[in-house]
Write a protein that holds these residues in place. Structure first.
Motif, PDB file in Angstrom:
ATOM      1  N   PHE A   1       1.048  -1.251  -0.036  1.00 26.45           N
ATOM      2  CA  PHE A   1      -0.120  -0.043  -0.162  1.00 26.45           C
ATOM      3  C   PHE A   1       0.863   1.286   0.171  1.00 26.45           C
ATOM      4  O   PHE A   1       2.083   1.119   0.356  1.00 26.45           O
ATOM      5  CB  PHE A   1      -0.854   0.120   1.229  1.00 26.45           C
ATOM      6  N   ALA A   2       0.243   2.539  -0.571  1.00 23.98           N
ATOM      7  CA  ALA A   2       1.150   3.628  -0.445  1.00 23.98           C
ATOM      8  C   ALA A   2       1.191   4.057   0.862  1.00 23.98           C
ATOM      9  O   ALA A   2       0.123   4.005   1.641  1.00 23.98           O
ATOM     10  CB  ALA A   2       0.282   4.629  -1.510  1.00 23.98           C
ATOM     11  N   TRP A   3       1.961   4.578   1.429  1.00 24.14           N
ATOM     12  CA  TRP A   3       2.337   4.838   2.919  1.00 24.14           C
ATOM     13  C   TRP A   3       3.349   5.905   3.016  1.00 24.14           C
ATOM     14  O   TRP A   3       4.160   6.181   2.322  1.00 24.14           O
ATOM     15  CB  TRP A   3       2.693   3.757   3.847  1.00 24.14           C
ATOM     16  N   SER A   4       3.277   6.511   4.077  1.00 20.70           N
ATOM     17  CA  SER A   4       4.403   7.509   4.781  1.00 20.70           C
ATOM     18  C   SER A   4       4.843   6.607   5.877  1.00 20.70           C
ATOM     19  O   SER A   4       4.275   5.888   6.399  1.00 20.70           O
ATOM     20  CB  SER A   4       3.993   8.889   5.006  1.00 20.70           C
ATOM     21  N   LYS A   5       6.152   7.012   6.307  1.00 17.67           N
ATOM     22  CA  LYS A   5       6.748   6.297   7.161  1.00 17.67           C
ATOM     23  C   LYS A   5       6.032   6.207   8.556  1.00 17.67           C
ATOM     24  O   LYS A   5       5.516   7.166   9.216  1.00 17.67           O
ATOM     25  CB  LYS A   5       8.020   6.922   7.707  1.00 17.67           C
ATOM     26  N   PRO A   6       5.555   4.952   8.988  1.00 18.55           N
ATOM     27  CA  PRO A   6       4.768   4.908  10.428  1.00 18.55           C
ATOM     28  C   PRO A   6       5.419   5.551  11.326  1.00 18.55           C
ATOM     29  O   PRO A   6       6.702   5.613  11.480  1.00 18.55           O
ATOM     30  CB  PRO A   6       4.559   3.425  10.452  1.00 18.55           C
ATOM     31  N   LEU A   7       4.711   6.067  12.356  1.00 18.72           N
ATOM     32  CA  LEU A   7       5.158   6.334  13.533  1.00 18.72           C
ATOM     33  C   LEU A   7       5.684   5.415  14.615  1.00 18.72           C
ATOM     34  O   LEU A   7       6.383   5.511  15.386  1.00 18.72           O
ATOM     35  CB  LEU A   7       4.180   7.528  14.306  1.00 18.72           C
ATOM     36  N   LEU A   8       4.973   4.228  14.487  1.00 20.26           N
ATOM     37  CA  LEU A   8       5.193   3.155  15.448  1.00 20.26           C
ATOM     38  C   LEU A   8       4.502   2.050  14.783  1.00 20.26           C
ATOM     39  O   LEU A   8       3.648   1.873  14.205  1.00 20.26           O
ATOM     40  CB  LEU A   8       4.356   3.578  16.774  1.00 20.26           C
ATOM     41  N   VAL A   9       5.279   0.823  14.994  1.00 17.36           N
ATOM     42  CA  VAL A   9       5.013  -0.609  14.644  1.00 17.36           C
ATOM     43  C   VAL A   9       4.545  -1.046  15.792  1.00 17.36           C
ATOM     44  O   VAL A   9       5.568  -1.226  16.716  1.00 17.36           O
ATOM     45  CB  VAL A   9       6.049  -1.164  13.643  1.00 17.36           C
ATOM     46  N   ILE A  10       3.481  -1.749  15.961  1.00 15.45           N
ATOM     47  CA  ILE A  10       3.103  -2.598  17.078  1.00 15.45           C
ATOM     48  C   ILE A  10       2.867  -3.909  16.784  1.00 15.45           C
ATOM     49  O   ILE A  10       2.070  -4.248  15.955  1.00 15.45           O
ATOM     50  CB  ILE A  10       1.883  -2.106  18.012  1.00 15.45           C
ATOM     51  N   VAL A  11       3.673  -4.965  17.524  1.00 13.87           N
ATOM     52  CA  VAL A  11       3.546  -6.311  16.990  1.00 13.87           C
ATOM     53  C   VAL A  11       3.253  -7.093  18.322  1.00 13.87           C
ATOM     54  O   VAL A  11       3.080  -6.719  19.435  1.00 13.87           O
ATOM     55  CB  VAL A  11       4.633  -7.062  16.491  1.00 13.87           C
ATOM     56  N   GLY A  12       2.497  -8.374  18.242  1.00 10.66           N
ATOM     57  CA  GLY A  12       1.835  -9.116  19.266  1.00 10.66           C
ATOM     58  C   GLY A  12       0.399  -8.620  18.887  1.00 10.66           C
ATOM     59  O   GLY A  12      -0.015  -8.667  17.806  1.00 10.66           O
ATOM     60  N   VAL A  13      -0.578  -8.868  19.870  1.00  9.78           N
ATOM     61  CA  VAL A  13      -0.492  -9.341  21.292  1.00  9.78           C
ATOM     62  C   VAL A  13      -0.521 -10.833  20.926  1.00  9.78           C
ATOM     63  O   VAL A  13      -1.494 -11.071  20.541  1.00  9.78           O
ATOM     64  CB  VAL A  13      -1.721  -8.788  21.871  1.00  9.78           C
TER      65      VAL A  13
ATOM     66  N   VAL B   1      12.207   2.522  11.976  1.00  5.74           N
ATOM     67  CA  VAL B   1      10.685   2.572  12.669  1.00  5.74           C
ATOM     68  C   VAL B   1      10.790   2.140  13.993  1.00  5.74           C
ATOM     69  O   VAL B   1      10.975   0.929  14.443  1.00  5.74           O
ATOM     70  CB  VAL B   1       9.525   2.012  11.842  1.00  5.74           C
ATOM     71  N   PRO B   2      10.234   3.124  14.841  1.00  2.98           N
ATOM     72  CA  PRO B   2      10.230   2.616  16.373  1.00  2.98           C
ATOM     73  C   PRO B   2       9.325   1.286  16.342  1.00  2.98           C
ATOM     74  O   PRO B   2       8.149   1.581  15.802  1.00  2.98           O
ATOM     75  CB  PRO B   2       9.676   3.806  16.918  1.00  2.98           C
ATOM     76  N   SER B   3       9.330   0.432  17.417  1.00  2.15           N
ATOM     77  CA  SER B   3       8.625  -0.608  17.465  1.00  2.15           C
ATOM     78  C   SER B   3       8.102  -1.158  18.794  1.00  2.15           C
ATOM     79  O   SER B   3       9.154  -0.588  19.938  1.00  2.15           O
ATOM     80  CB  SER B   3       9.220  -1.623  16.344  1.00  2.15           C
ATOM     81  N   LEU B   4       7.201  -1.845  19.106  1.00  2.00           N
ATOM     82  CA  LEU B   4       6.996  -2.258  20.333  1.00  2.00           C
ATOM     83  C   LEU B   4       6.400  -3.601  20.178  1.00  2.00           C
ATOM     84  O   LEU B   4       5.529  -3.999  19.234  1.00  2.00           O
ATOM     85  CB  LEU B   4       5.589  -1.561  20.846  1.00  2.00           C
ATOM     86  N   SER B   5       6.805  -4.826  20.988  1.00  2.00           N
ATOM     87  CA  SER B   5       6.289  -6.087  20.836  1.00  2.00           C
ATOM     88  C   SER B   5       5.501  -6.393  22.256  1.00  2.00           C
ATOM     89  O   SER B   5       6.183  -6.161  23.303  1.00  2.00           O
ATOM     90  CB  SER B   5       7.518  -7.118  20.734  1.00  2.00           C
ATOM     91  N   ILE B   6       4.296  -6.776  22.264  1.00  2.00           N
ATOM     92  CA  ILE B   6       3.615  -7.081  23.400  1.00  2.00           C
ATOM     93  C   ILE B   6       3.358  -8.568  23.298  1.00  2.00           C
ATOM     94  O   ILE B   6       2.820  -9.143  22.552  1.00  2.00           O
ATOM     95  CB  ILE B   6       2.162  -6.178  22.983  1.00  2.00           C
ATOM     96  N   SER B   7       3.362  -9.087  24.574  1.00  2.00           N
ATOM     97  CA  SER B   7       3.088 -10.638  24.902  1.00  2.00           C
ATOM     98  C   SER B   7       2.332 -10.576  26.118  1.00  2.00           C
ATOM     99  O   SER B   7       2.559  -9.772  27.005  1.00  2.00           O
ATOM    100  CB  SER B   7       4.106 -11.415  24.628  1.00  2.00           C
ATOM    101  N   LEU B   8       1.492 -11.518  26.372  1.00  2.00           N
ATOM    102  CA  LEU B   8       0.770 -11.929  27.510  1.00  2.00           C
ATOM    103  C   LEU B   8       1.132 -13.118  28.200  1.00  2.00           C
ATOM    104  O   LEU B   8       1.307 -14.267  27.727  1.00  2.00           O
ATOM    105  CB  LEU B   8      -0.989 -11.994  27.122  1.00  2.00           C
ATOM    106  N   ASN B   9       1.585 -12.962  29.586  1.00  2.00           N
ATOM    107  CA  ASN B   9       1.655 -14.088  30.382  1.00  2.00           C
ATOM    108  C   ASN B   9       0.604 -14.781  31.030  1.00  2.00           C
ATOM    109  O   ASN B   9       0.855 -15.690  31.986  1.00  2.00           O
ATOM    110  CB  ASN B   9       2.755 -13.559  31.374  1.00  2.00           C
TER     111      ASN B   9
END
Length: 109
Positions: free
Chosen positions: A60-72, A99-107
């Protein structure tokens, strides 16, 4: 704010501990849909393929994302699991791509 979701197709979810693997010299197919106002792309490849395709501009056409969030995802991605976790690998790939990123997981459930 535009939300775009890129997920691994169901038959590739068994690669949740695939680490930082990506598809090489094979075809990757993608299907798209709208879900509650968000654009959703389902990638038939590894989890890291999702980030590579999303950040390449091929989907897709995009501009650089502010944040990539992966998970949950269910289950922790900590300690030694960080080396084999595809959730952590996706966040790492986004960071490698600038690109700044965040990985989320649940215990727990």
């Amino acid at each position: 704010m535009q939300v775009t979701v890129v997920i691994s197709a169901s038959q590739h979810r068994d690669k949740s501990f695939s680490g930082h693997s990506y598809t090489y010299q094979e075809s990757i197919s993608v299907s798209s849909a709208k879900l509650k106002g968000a654009n959703v792309y389902e990638v038939y490849g590894t989890p890291v393929d999702c980030v590579l395709l999303a950040l390449s501009g091929a989907l897709f056409a995009w501009s650089k994302p502010l944040l990539v969030i992966v998970g949950v995802n269910k289950g922790p991605s900590c300690g030694n699991d960080m080396f084999s976790s595809s959730a952590v690998a996706r966040a790492r790939q986004a960071l490698i791509s600038g690109v700044p990123s965040l990985s989320i997981s649940l215990n727990c459930l």
